[in-house]
Design a protein around this motif. Structure first.
Motif, PDB file in Angstrom:
ATOM      1  N   GLU A   1       0.829  -1.193   0.000  1.00 14.52           N
ATOM      2  CA  GLU A   1       0.000   0.000   0.000  1.00 14.52           C
ATOM      3  C   GLU A   1       0.871   1.254   0.000  1.00 14.52           C
ATOM      4  OE1 GLU A   1      -3.930  -1.373   2.451  1.00 14.52           O
ATOM      5  OE2 GLU A   1      -2.106  -1.015   3.602  1.00 14.52           O
ATOM      6  N   VAL A   2       0.352   2.290  -0.649  1.00 12.75           N
ATOM      7  CA  VAL A   2       1.033   3.589  -0.704  1.00 12.75           C
ATOM      8  C   VAL A   2       0.076   4.647  -0.174  1.00 12.75           C
ATOM      9  CG1 VAL A   2       2.016   5.350  -2.212  1.00 12.75           C
ATOM     10  CG2 VAL A   2       2.478   2.938  -2.658  1.00 12.75           C
ATOM     11  N   PHE A   3       0.564   5.450   0.752  1.00 16.14           N
ATOM     12  CA  PHE A   3      -0.203   6.541   1.313  1.00 16.14           C
ATOM     13  C   PHE A   3       0.525   7.854   1.031  1.00 16.14           C
ATOM     14  CE2 PHE A   3      -1.024   2.748   3.830  1.00 16.14           C
ATOM     15  CZ  PHE A   3      -2.407   2.723   3.887  1.00 16.14           C
ATOM     16  N   PRO A   4      -0.151   8.981   1.156  1.00 20.46           N
ATOM     17  CA  PRO A   4       0.570  10.254   1.079  1.00 20.46           C
ATOM     18  C   PRO A   4       1.717  10.282   2.081  1.00 20.46           C
ATOM     19  CG  PRO A   4      -1.794  10.634   1.003  1.00 20.46           C
ATOM     20  CD  PRO A   4      -1.613   9.179   1.321  1.00 20.46           C
ATOM     21  N   CYS A   5       2.621  11.237   1.940  1.00 28.51           N
ATOM     22  CA  CYS A   5       3.832  11.283   2.759  1.00 28.51           C
ATOM     23  C   CYS A   5       3.506  11.255   4.251  1.00 28.51           C
ATOM     24  CB  CYS A   5       4.624  12.551   2.455  1.00 28.51           C
ATOM     25  SG  CYS A   5       5.298  12.614   0.788  1.00 28.51           S
ATOM     26  N   ASN A   6       4.298  10.480   4.991  1.00 26.77           N
ATOM     27  CA  ASN A   6       4.206  10.535   6.444  1.00 26.77           C
ATOM     28  C   ASN A   6       5.093  11.670   6.956  1.00 26.77           C
ATOM     29  OD1 ASN A   6       6.872   9.576   6.444  1.00 26.77           O
ATOM     30  ND2 ASN A   6       6.239   7.457   6.747  1.00 26.77           N
ATOM     31  N   LEU A   7       5.160  11.841   8.267  1.00 30.11           N
ATOM     32  CA  LEU A   7       5.928  12.960   8.818  1.00 30.11           C
ATOM     33  C   LEU A   7       7.406  12.848   8.485  1.00 30.11           C
ATOM     34  CD1 LEU A   7       6.154  15.537  10.471  1.00 30.11           C
ATOM     35  CD2 LEU A   7       6.314  14.121  12.536  1.00 30.11           C
TER      36      LEU A   7
END
Length: 434
Positions: free
Chosen positions: A161-167
């Protein structure tokens, strides 16, 4: 169609591949005798294509000729109307331009949003069986890709899975080097970066644009989800009703969703809609990785079904983009960001109600069955709030036999002990960057 595809191939070869934001996604390296399709799944504009670019740069850096890389984006308007019958044409178009590469095994084929073409999974299976190239594909539908890869590719797809950038990725883009010691000055810098991240979120393209365009950009992303992943895919007819549903949910994030209230709200606006349709809309947006449902923690499926689910967005920046009071949504953004951080590592996430109806925001189960409790509190300076959050955690720890738990705060840090129980209060900026 062959001429169109060859035009796209030539354009890519003449194009300078962008230098993407560094992402914490890495493709598995399999032995030569193991053939798998590498699959990236996630929300539209969440960074899947950027990860493709990252991989392309890596391949070229390791000595692969660029012409051995074939990239095709099935959302390109020029590919409108492509069908399963055109897949062989795609291969022919590439090899007609590169006849000397027909027998090469070091080719890398990247197919973006391949699930838009019915029959894509059979084409990939044929490439695995008959060709030698390495295959990378993306898709925006959790349901379609995961189920079809499991059934049609029969264990020969490797998904992540790919999500928007984390911190961490956001801080890296801002020039903050996580490898350096966390001095007081660097801690102050990271606090500022985390504050910006919570407000704006981590959609990759948004990091390059003026903040004046932020809300319009993210709303445009969600409109694409509405039309492409919900309305078109599921053949819905009332687009306005779907958008009303999404708007209501995005303005009530990090809270239980009352379908009855939502039903009455949409009905009061003059739109006839069934409650079952609202549940279906929620499932469609979850398939598209735009929204996530968190059920209550209980071993009874019936209890989970009758209790409302808490809803979170794929990125905290969506709260800012859709809120009518963005400067006052601190608590919701923090809780949503904590969820997003947990969701990258865990799929089984619940909220918990103690026997006295106190709520703990997250009860997380690992793949091995280990349980961890997380509470989120934006401001611990108010004594009533502090007492409420701590007592809820302590009650849950006793009921669920947990010796430790975590309380994620905006900027408060301490260890709270009670008999043999310990609550670790950690600021979000420190917890999410470690």
């Amino acid at each position: 169609m062959k001429q169109v595809i060859q035009t796209l191939i030539k354009e890519f070869q003449a194009w300078e591949i962008p230098n993407p934001i560094s992402r914490e996604v890495h493709f598995e390296e399999f032995p030569a005798n193991i053939r798998k399709v590498q699959v990236l799944m996630g929300v539209r504009r969440g960074g899947k294509t950027w990860i493709f670019y990252q991989k392309m740069h890596e391949l070229i850096k390791n000595g692969l000729e660029k012409r051995k890389i074939f990239y095709l984006n099935f959302e390109d308007d020029r590919l409108e109307g492509v069908s399963a019958q055109d897949f062989q044409t795609i291969l022919d178009a590439y090899f007609d331009l590169n006849p000397d590469l027909v027998k090469n095994s070091d080719l890398a084929f990247f197919f973006d949003e391949v699930h838009l073409v019915p029959g894509w999974e059979k084409f990939l299976r044929r490439l695995l069986d008959q060709e030698k190239m390495t295959l990378y594909v993306t898709g925006s539908s959790a349901n379609m890709l995961s189920s079809e890869i499991a059934t049609t590719l029969r264990g020969r797809g490797w998904s992540q899975e790919v999500f928007p950038c984390n911190l961490r990725e956001y801080a890296d883009f801002k020039g903050w080097d996580a490898r350096l010691p966390l001095t007081p000055k660097r801690s102050s810098e990271l606090r500022k970066i985390a504050k910006d991240y919570l407000f704006w979120g981590g959609f990759p393209e948004s990091l390059f644009l003026s903040k004046d365009l932020h809300s319009a950009l993210l709303q445009d992303y969600m409109n694409s989800v509405v039309f492409r992943d919900v309305v078109d895919r599921h053949k819905l007819t009332n687009v306005h009703r779907v958008k009303l549903f999404l708007l209501h949910v995005l303005r009530q994030l990090a809270a239980p969703l009352s379908v009855n209230k939502l039903f009455n709200r949409i009905k009061s606006l003059g739109h006839a809609v069934g409650k079952n349709s609202l549940y279906e809309y929620l499932a469609y947006f979850e398939e598209a990785y735009a929204l996530f449902c968190v059920p209550i923690y209980n071993f009874s499926q019936q209890v989970q079904q009758v209790n409302p689910k808490k809803i979170y967005a794929v990125d905290p920046g969506l709260i800012t983009a859709y809120s009518i009071k963005p400067d006052f949504e601190h608590a919701a953004r923090l809780e949503n960001a904590v969820f997003c951080t947990l969701r990258r590592d865990f799929r089984q996430i619940f909220y918990y109600h103690t026997l006295t109806k106190q709520e703990v925001d997250f009860a997380v189960l690992s793949e091995t069955g280990d349980l961890a409790l997380y509470q989120v509190c934006h401001d611990m300076s108010h004594l009533d709030t502090r007492e409420r959050e701590i007592q809820a955690l302590l009650a849950a720890m006793q009921e669920l036999e947990q010796k430790t738990a975590f309380l994620i705060t905006d900027d408060h840090e301490e260890n709270i002990t009670h008999e043999d129980l310990t609550i670790y209060c950690i600021p979000f900026w420190k917890w999410a960057s470690s």
